[in-house]
Design a protein around this motif. Sequence first.
Motif, short mmCIF file in Angstrom:
data_model
loop_
_atom_site.label_atom_id
_atom_site.label_comp_id
_atom_site.label_asym_id
_atom_site.label_seq_id
_atom_site.Cartn_x
_atom_site.Cartn_y
_atom_site.Cartn_z
N PHE A 90 -8.64 -14.70 -3.99
CA PHE A 90 -9.67 -15.53 -4.61
C PHE A 90 -9.28 -15.92 -6.03
O PHE A 90 -8.44 -15.28 -6.66
N VAL A 91 -9.89 -16.99 -6.47
CA VAL A 91 -9.84 -17.42 -7.86
C VAL A 91 -11.29 -17.58 -8.29
O VAL A 91 -12.11 -18.08 -7.52
N ILE A 92 -11.61 -17.16 -9.50
CA ILE A 92 -13.01 -17.20 -9.96
C ILE A 92 -13.07 -17.66 -11.40
O ILE A 92 -12.17 -17.38 -12.18
N PHE A 93 -14.11 -18.40 -11.72
CA PHE A 93 -14.43 -18.64 -13.12
C PHE A 93 -15.94 -18.60 -13.27
O PHE A 93 -16.69 -18.95 -12.36
N SER A 94 -16.38 -18.13 -14.42
CA SER A 94 -17.80 -17.94 -14.68
C SER A 94 -18.26 -18.87 -15.79
O SER A 94 -17.48 -19.22 -16.67
#
Length: 110
Positions: A90-94
């Motif tokens: 996965f790749v995530i940004f908040s």
Amino acid sequence: MILYNETVNIDNNVAGEWLQWMKEVHIPAVMGTGFFLNNQIARLINEVENGGTTYAVQYYCRSLVDLEEYQREHAPELEQRHLKRYEGKFVIFSSMLEVVASDVERPSKP
């Protein structure tokens, strides 16, 4: 009110299992901290083919102070569980957003 948004692109090979885990385990754990009022998961419709599916996992809380306390006291452990389970998939940004209007109605036609 503050909207805490986590945009996640998850590998298609585990996307179904990930979504189920989010609904049954992760989000209930986040909500169980008591800092959030409600949540939702949205799937990106106009997906670019990249081998993954993109979701926006959104949590609403009363204040930035509450969100910052959640991030200090609870987020590291919950994020570590997610990383351990789906590392490399996965790749995530908040992002944190201030809600300035909600349920705005369209004006009636004359």
